[in-house]
Design a protein around this motif. Structure first.
Motif, mmCIF file in Angstrom:
data_model
loop_
_atom_site.group_PDB
_atom_site.id
_atom_site.type_symbol
_atom_site.label_atom_id
_atom_site.label_comp_id
_atom_site.label_asym_id
_atom_site.label_seq_id
_atom_site.Cartn_x
_atom_site.Cartn_y
_atom_site.Cartn_z
ATOM 1 N N GLY A 35 8.865 -8.817 -8.425
ATOM 2 C CA GLY A 35 7.591 -8.672 -7.747
ATOM 3 C C GLY A 35 6.694 -7.663 -8.452
ATOM 4 N N TRP A 36 5.403 -7.867 -8.339
ATOM 5 C CA TRP A 36 4.412 -6.902 -8.822
ATOM 6 C C TRP A 36 3.774 -6.214 -7.616
ATOM 7 C CZ3 TRP A 36 3.565 -5.210 -13.650
ATOM 8 C CH2 TRP A 36 4.022 -5.984 -14.716
ATOM 9 N N PHE A 37 3.650 -4.919 -7.725
ATOM 10 C CA PHE A 37 2.983 -4.098 -6.729
ATOM 11 C C PHE A 37 1.946 -3.245 -7.434
ATOM 12 C CE2 PHE A 37 5.647 -4.530 -2.905
ATOM 13 C CZ PHE A 37 6.749 -5.175 -3.433
ATOM 14 N N ARG A 38 1.047 -2.691 -6.659
ATOM 15 C CA ARG A 38 0.110 -1.721 -7.202
ATOM 16 C C ARG A 38 -0.148 -0.650 -6.163
ATOM 17 N NH1 ARG A 38 -5.561 -5.203 -7.497
ATOM 18 N NH2 ARG A 38 -5.918 -5.370 -5.236
ATOM 19 N N GLN A 39 -0.498 0.522 -6.672
ATOM 20 C CA GLN A 39 -0.767 1.651 -5.782
ATOM 21 C C GLN A 39 -1.959 2.418 -6.304
ATOM 22 O OE1 GLN A 39 2.623 4.184 -5.009
ATOM 23 N NE2 GLN A 39 1.715 4.896 -3.097
ATOM 24 N N ASP A 90 -9.453 -2.934 -8.440
ATOM 25 C CA ASP A 90 -8.127 -3.240 -8.976
ATOM 26 C C ASP A 90 -7.495 -2.014 -9.648
ATOM 27 O OD1 ASP A 90 -9.442 -6.409 -9.987
ATOM 28 O OD2 ASP A 90 -8.141 -6.014 -8.257
ATOM 29 N N THR A 91 -8.253 -0.948 -9.767
ATOM 30 C CA THR A 91 -7.728 0.270 -10.379
ATOM 31 C C THR A 91 -6.538 0.792 -9.592
ATOM 32 O OG1 THR A 91 -9.868 0.895 -11.317
ATOM 33 C CG2 THR A 91 -8.264 2.658 -10.952
ATOM 34 N N ALA A 92 -5.416 0.956 -10.263
ATOM 35 C CA ALA A 92 -4.189 1.382 -9.607
ATOM 36 C C ALA A 92 -3.091 1.539 -10.654
ATOM 37 C CB ALA A 92 -3.735 0.354 -8.562
ATOM 38 N N VAL A 93 -1.992 2.111 -10.217
ATOM 39 C CA VAL A 93 -0.763 2.059 -11.011
ATOM 40 C C VAL A 93 -0.036 0.781 -10.607
ATOM 41 C CG1 VAL A 93 1.425 3.169 -11.578
ATOM 42 C CG2 VAL A 93 -0.620 4.558 -11.141
ATOM 43 N N TYR A 94 0.329 -0.005 -11.589
ATOM 44 C CA TYR A 94 0.982 -1.294 -11.339
ATOM 45 C C TYR A 94 2.471 -1.159 -11.647
ATOM 46 C CZ TYR A 94 -3.414 -3.658 -10.609
ATOM 47 O OH TYR A 94 -4.629 -4.077 -10.086
ATOM 48 N N PHE A 95 3.275 -1.667 -10.720
ATOM 49 C CA PHE A 95 4.728 -1.596 -10.824
ATOM 50 C C PHE A 95 5.327 -2.999 -10.767
ATOM 51 C CE2 PHE A 95 5.188 2.940 -9.980
ATOM 52 C CZ PHE A 95 4.030 3.242 -9.275
ATOM 53 N N CYS A 96 6.422 -3.195 -11.499
ATOM 54 C CA CYS A 96 7.243 -4.369 -11.271
ATOM 55 C C CYS A 96 8.566 -3.886 -10.666
ATOM 56 C CB CYS A 96 7.480 -5.170 -12.538
ATOM 57 S SG CYS A 96 8.268 -4.294 -13.896
ATOM 58 N N ALA A 97 9.163 -4.781 -9.885
ATOM 59 C CA ALA A 97 10.394 -4.448 -9.189
ATOM 60 C C ALA A 97 11.243 -5.704 -9.083
ATOM 61 C CB ALA A 97 10.094 -3.878 -7.812
ATOM 62 N N ALA A 98 12.539 -5.525 -8.906
ATOM 63 C CA ALA A 98 13.453 -6.663 -8.879
ATOM 64 C C ALA A 98 14.300 -6.651 -7.617
ATOM 65 C CB ALA A 98 14.356 -6.659 -10.109
ATOM 66 N N THR A 99 14.587 -7.862 -7.127
ATOM 67 C CA THR A 99 15.431 -8.012 -5.954
ATOM 68 C C THR A 99 16.251 -9.295 -6.065
ATOM 69 O OG1 THR A 99 15.485 -8.225 -3.552
ATOM 70 C CG2 THR A 99 13.614 -9.224 -4.679
ATOM 71 N N GLN A 100 17.433 -9.287 -5.466
ATOM 72 C CA GLN A 100 18.232 -10.499 -5.336
ATOM 73 C C GLN A 100 18.136 -11.066 -3.937
ATOM 74 O OE1 GLN A 100 22.021 -8.815 -6.971
ATOM 75 N NE2 GLN A 100 22.010 -10.671 -8.205
ATOM 76 N N GLY A 101 17.374 -10.405 -3.091
ATOM 77 C CA GLY A 101 17.260 -10.828 -1.708
ATOM 78 C C GLY A 101 16.246 -11.943 -1.517
ATOM 79 N N TYR A 104 10.705 -10.447 0.124
ATOM 80 C CA TYR A 104 10.097 -9.966 -1.111
ATOM 81 C C TYR A 104 8.703 -9.384 -0.968
ATOM 82 C CZ TYR A 104 7.935 -14.594 -0.741
ATOM 83 O OH TYR A 104 7.286 -15.702 -0.299
ATOM 84 N N ARG A 105 8.203 -9.194 0.238
ATOM 85 C CA ARG A 105 6.807 -8.806 0.379
ATOM 86 C C ARG A 105 6.588 -7.320 0.598
ATOM 87 N NH1 ARG A 105 3.463 -13.610 3.437
ATOM 88 N NH2 ARG A 105 4.400 -15.349 2.332
ATOM 89 N N THR A 106 7.640 -6.564 0.797
ATOM 90 C CA THR A 106 7.468 -5.130 1.022
ATOM 91 C C THR A 106 8.275 -4.343 -0.006
ATOM 92 O OG1 THR A 106 9.341 -4.931 2.538
ATOM 93 C CG2 THR A 106 7.225 -5.569 3.490
ATOM 94 N N PRO A 107 7.830 -3.132 -0.301
ATOM 95 C CA PRO A 107 8.560 -2.324 -1.294
ATOM 96 C C PRO A 107 10.029 -2.120 -0.954
ATOM 97 C CG PRO A 107 6.406 -1.369 -0.871
ATOM 98 C CD PRO A 107 6.579 -2.463 0.127
ATOM 99 N N THR A 108 10.347 -2.061 0.317
ATOM 100 C CA THR A 108 11.743 -1.811 0.706
ATOM 101 C C THR A 108 12.651 -3.009 0.431
ATOM 102 O OG1 THR A 108 11.211 -2.453 2.974
ATOM 103 C CG2 THR A 108 11.162 -0.098 2.458
ATOM 104 N N ASP A 109 12.063 -4.149 0.104
ATOM 105 C CA ASP A 109 12.872 -5.320 -0.258
ATOM 106 C C ASP A 109 13.432 -5.214 -1.674
ATOM 107 O OD1 ASP A 109 10.499 -7.429 1.444
ATOM 108 O OD2 ASP A 109 12.391 -6.605 2.194
ATOM 109 N N TYR A 110 12.949 -4.253 -2.444
ATOM 110 C CA TYR A 110 13.290 -4.143 -3.855
ATOM 111 C C TYR A 110 14.096 -2.886 -4.118
ATOM 112 C CZ TYR A 110 9.850 -7.805 -4.484
ATOM 113 O OH TYR A 110 9.164 -8.983 -4.409
#
Length: 123
Positions: A35-39, A90-101, A104-110
């Motif tokens: 997943g891609w997230f941004r903050q 769109d200015t933000a820090v962009y993160f990628c994260a991985a999950t096997q679950g 997938y829509r919240t940070p705690t899923d990763y």
């Protein structure tokens, strides 16, 4: 567990494009959803979109829909976020994260995260 590392961030003018990369290493990449997230500064981490182990990416946040595209290259163990028609918001820090679950829509899923890459869009 996998390790992730984002790259490709930078400064771009509004209307421009950037492609972020997420290099994945460690356990078998193909079994993970990424997943891609941004903050943005002072805001909560926002979900941008996922890509499944089949390569399908069927969900994008409304704020990026039609402008951002997620893809993956299993041969290179990489996931990409193509960002077009960039806006100052769109200015933000962009993160990628991985999950096997399956969730997938919240940070705690990763469970595994990269360090993030800064994207700044000037007006």
């Amino acid at each position: 567990q996998v390790q992730l590392a984002e790259s490709g961030g930078g400064l771009v003018q509004a209307g421009g494009s950037l492609r972020l990369s997420c290099a994945v290493s460690g356990r078998i990449f193909s079994y993970y959803r990424v997943g891609w997230f941004r903050q943005a500064a002072g805001k909560e981490r926002e979900f941008v979109g996922p890509i499944s182990w089949t390569g399908a990416s069927t969900y994008y946040a409304d704020s990026v829909k039609g402008r951002f595209t997620i893809s993956r290259d299993d041969a290179k163990n990489a996931v990409y976020l193509q960002m077009n028609s960039l806006k100052p918001e769109d200015t933000a820090v962009y993160f990628c994260a991985a999950t096997q679950g399956t969730s997938y829509r919240t940070p705690t899923d990763y469970g595994d995260w990269g360090q993030g890459t800064q994207v700044t869009v000037s007006s």
